[in-house]
Design an enzyme around this catalytic site. Structure first.
Site, PDB file in Angstrom:
ATOM      1  N   SER A 213       0.866  -1.192   0.000  1.00  0.00           N
ATOM      2  CA  SER A 213       0.000   0.000   0.000  1.00  0.00           C
ATOM      3  C   SER A 213       0.890   1.224   0.000  1.00  0.00           C
ATOM      4  CB  SER A 213      -0.851  -0.012   1.277  1.00  0.00           C
ATOM      5  OG  SER A 213      -1.461   1.256   1.464  1.00  0.00           O
TER       6      SER A 213
ATOM      7  N   TYR B   6      -1.687  -1.249  10.347  1.00  0.00           N
ATOM      8  CA  TYR B   6      -1.897  -1.444   8.904  1.00  0.00           C
ATOM      9  C   TYR B   6      -0.652  -0.963   8.145  1.00  0.00           C
ATOM     10  CZ  TYR B   6      -3.779  -1.087   4.213  1.00  0.00           C
ATOM     11  OH  TYR B   6      -3.973  -1.228   2.858  1.00  0.00           O
TER      12      TYR B   6
HETATM   13  N1  NAP Z   1      -8.783   0.136  -1.306  1.00  0.00           N
HETATM   14  C1  NAP Z   1      -7.710   0.806  -0.935  1.00  0.00           C
HETATM   15  O1  NAP Z   1      -7.741   2.045  -0.782  1.00  0.00           O
HETATM   16  C2  NAP Z   1      -6.395   0.094  -0.733  1.00  0.00           C
HETATM   17  C3  NAP Z   1      -5.224   0.871  -0.706  1.00  0.00           C
HETATM   18  C4  NAP Z   1      -4.008   0.220  -0.534  1.00  0.00           C
HETATM   19  C5  NAP Z   1      -3.960  -1.156  -0.398  1.00  0.00           C
HETATM   20  N2  NAP Z   1      -5.113  -1.866  -0.416  1.00  0.00           N
HETATM   21  C6  NAP Z   1      -5.020  -3.319  -0.233  1.00  0.00           C
HETATM   22  O2  NAP Z   1      -5.674  -3.977  -1.296  1.00  0.00           O
HETATM   23  C7  NAP Z   1      -6.204  -5.223  -0.826  1.00  0.00           C
HETATM   24  C8  NAP Z   1      -7.689  -5.309  -1.178  1.00  0.00           C
HETATM   25  O3  NAP Z   1      -8.366  -4.282  -0.467  1.00  0.00           O
HETATM   26  P1  NAP Z   1      -9.818  -3.740  -0.887  1.00  0.00           P
HETATM   27  O4  NAP Z   1      -9.802  -2.277  -0.677  1.00  0.00           O
HETATM   28  O5  NAP Z   1     -10.217  -4.288  -2.189  1.00  0.00           O
HETATM   29  O6  NAP Z   1     -10.700  -4.316   0.316  1.00  0.00           O
HETATM   30  P2  NAP Z   1     -11.867  -5.406   0.395  1.00  0.00           P
HETATM   31  O7  NAP Z   1     -12.904  -5.162  -0.624  1.00  0.00           O
HETATM   32  O8  NAP Z   1     -12.267  -5.404   1.841  1.00  0.00           O
HETATM   33  O9  NAP Z   1     -11.118  -6.757   0.052  1.00  0.00           O
HETATM   34  C9  NAP Z   1     -10.390  -7.444   0.997  1.00  0.00           C
HETATM   35  C10 NAP Z   1     -10.341  -8.889   0.583  1.00  0.00           C
HETATM   36  O10 NAP Z   1      -9.561  -9.577   1.570  1.00  0.00           O
HETATM   37  C11 NAP Z   1     -10.241 -10.751   1.896  1.00  0.00           C
HETATM   38  N3  NAP Z   1      -9.903 -11.172   3.261  1.00  0.00           N
HETATM   39  C12 NAP Z   1      -9.953 -10.460   4.411  1.00  0.00           C
HETATM   40  N4  NAP Z   1      -9.625 -11.254   5.457  1.00  0.00           N
HETATM   41  C13 NAP Z   1      -9.358 -12.492   4.931  1.00  0.00           C
HETATM   42  C14 NAP Z   1      -8.986 -13.730   5.500  1.00  0.00           C
HETATM   43  N5  NAP Z   1      -8.813 -13.898   6.815  1.00  0.00           N
HETATM   44  N6  NAP Z   1      -8.816 -14.791   4.663  1.00  0.00           N
HETATM   45  C15 NAP Z   1      -8.993 -14.656   3.316  1.00  0.00           C
HETATM   46  N7  NAP Z   1      -9.329 -13.499   2.723  1.00  0.00           N
HETATM   47  C16 NAP Z   1      -9.527 -12.434   3.538  1.00  0.00           C
HETATM   48  C17 NAP Z   1     -11.725 -10.420   1.767  1.00  0.00           C
HETATM   49  O11 NAP Z   1     -12.432 -11.620   1.498  1.00  0.00           O
HETATM   50  P3  NAP Z   1     -13.411 -12.358   2.556  1.00  0.00           P
HETATM   51  O12 NAP Z   1     -13.961 -11.311   3.473  1.00  0.00           O
HETATM   52  O13 NAP Z   1     -14.436 -13.009   1.680  1.00  0.00           O
HETATM   53  O14 NAP Z   1     -12.530 -13.341   3.244  1.00  0.00           O
HETATM   54  C18 NAP Z   1     -11.712  -9.537   0.527  1.00  0.00           C
HETATM   55  O15 NAP Z   1     -11.823 -10.325  -0.634  1.00  0.00           O
HETATM   56  C19 NAP Z   1      -5.917  -5.270   0.671  1.00  0.00           C
HETATM   57  O16 NAP Z   1      -4.733  -5.996   0.909  1.00  0.00           O
HETATM   58  C20 NAP Z   1      -5.715  -3.812   1.022  1.00  0.00           C
HETATM   59  O17 NAP Z   1      -4.915  -3.629   2.168  1.00  0.00           O
HETATM   60  C21 NAP Z   1      -6.321  -1.287  -0.582  1.00  0.00           C
END
Ligand code: NAP
Length: 253
Positions: free
Chosen positions: A136, A149
């Site tokens: 990130s 985080y």
């Molecule tokens: N959106 C942003 O602004 C942003 C910025 C920088 C980095 N990121 C990173 O990008 C990635 C995706 O984030 P997102 O924003 O798309 O959020 P999101 O929609 O909440 O997606 C998170 C994913 O992680 C999975 N997850 C969470 N806990 C888990 C577990 N114990 N086992 C397996 N899967 C798990 C969830 O699936 P289930 O709940 O179905 O398990 C979901 O598919 C993350 O690593 C986040 O830190 C996001």
């Protein structure tokens, strides 16, 4: 990398960035298997034509089971994306934050390590493949309301660098996706008007992934200010700006 004929497993692809990248890989011609815990979402994603597998990345047995299932149906798997992540606000003046810290490290860092451990023997045996880790912008420029985080994502960055060095010569490459703030839901877009639209982010990511050789870091334009803040001398000013969000924490009100 050639994104038109890959077989990709995305751990944490049931929503948000992971699901959008699953759709983009599929649209480009690749086969995608999506993993996550929410079985209702997995059912819906399966109805879209994706392979799906339940997985909880905090549980090594669950990860190993998912690996076995994926490799049985897709022995040609060549790409693994460690997308699973949680983003939790923490007030460090409240000792109760510790459980959030533990959960964050367990999912974001150790979850990444578990998935990589499960799949690298297969990729090494193939002599070719790609691991895409997900850090990130916050790993490079902290957002002080999310301390663990930020630490977990800085750790994913360091781990990705070491993994790449250890896999050198095996044919397995490591690409680190470094997202900036991305609005994955309408509510998030409203809360943070500066967040990048998911659609625009995914388009830029796929364009960057297409490059040969695959870049070590996938850096969309909006994350460059975070990634290079220290080098550019803007770090202190940006951290101070981002610290204004601390006002939202209960102990500051
Ligand atoms: N959106 C942003 O602004 C942003 C910025 C920088 C980095 N990121 C990173 O990008 C990635 C995706 O984030 P997102 O924003 O798309 O959020 P999101 O929609 O909440 O997606 C998170 C994913 O992680 C999975 N997850 C969470 N806990 C888990 C577990 N114990 N086992 C397996 N899967 C798990 C969830 O699936 P289930 O709940 O179905 O398990 C979901 O598919 C993350 O690593 C986040 O830190 C996001």
């Amino acid at each position: 990398m050639d994104i038109t004929n890959r077989t990709v497993f995305i751990a944490g692809g049931t929503s948000g960035i992971g699901l959008e990248l699953a759709r983009r890989f599929a649209a480009a011609g690749s086969t995608v298997i999506v993993g996550g815990r929410r079985t209702d979402l997995l059912d819906r994603i399966s109805a879209e034509g994706f392979g799906t597998v339940p997985v909880d990345v905090t549980d090594q047995a669950s990860v190993d089971r998912a690996r076995d299932t994926v490799l049985l149906s897709h022995p040609d798997l060549d790409t693994v994306v460690t997308m699973s992540g949680v983003m939790i606000l923490e007030d460090l003046r409240d000792p109760g934050h510790f459980s959030a810290a533990e959960q964050t490290i367990d999912v974001n860092l150790l979850g990444t390590v578990r998935v990589i451990d499960a799949f690298t023997p297969h990729l090494i045996a193939r002599g070719a493949g790609t691991v895409v880790t997900v850090s990130s912008g916050i790993g490079f420029l902290p957002f002080p309301v999310m301390p663990t985080y930020a630490a977990s994502k800085a750790a994913v960055h360091a781990y990705s660098e070491a993994l790449r060095a250890q896999l050198d010569g095996t044919g397995v490459e490591v690409a680190e996706l470094v997202p900036p703030a991305v609005a994955t839901t309408p509510e998030q877009a409203q809360r943070n008007p500066n967040a990048l639209a998911l659609d625009d982010f995914a388009t830029e990511v796929m364009d960057l992934l297409r490059a040969e050789p695959t870049p070590h870091q996938i850096l969309v334009k909006a994350v460059l200010m975070h990634r290079w803040a220290e080098r550019d001398g803007t770090y202190d000013e940006l951290v101070a700006q981002r610290s204004q969000a601390l006002a939202m924490l209960p102990s500051r009100q």
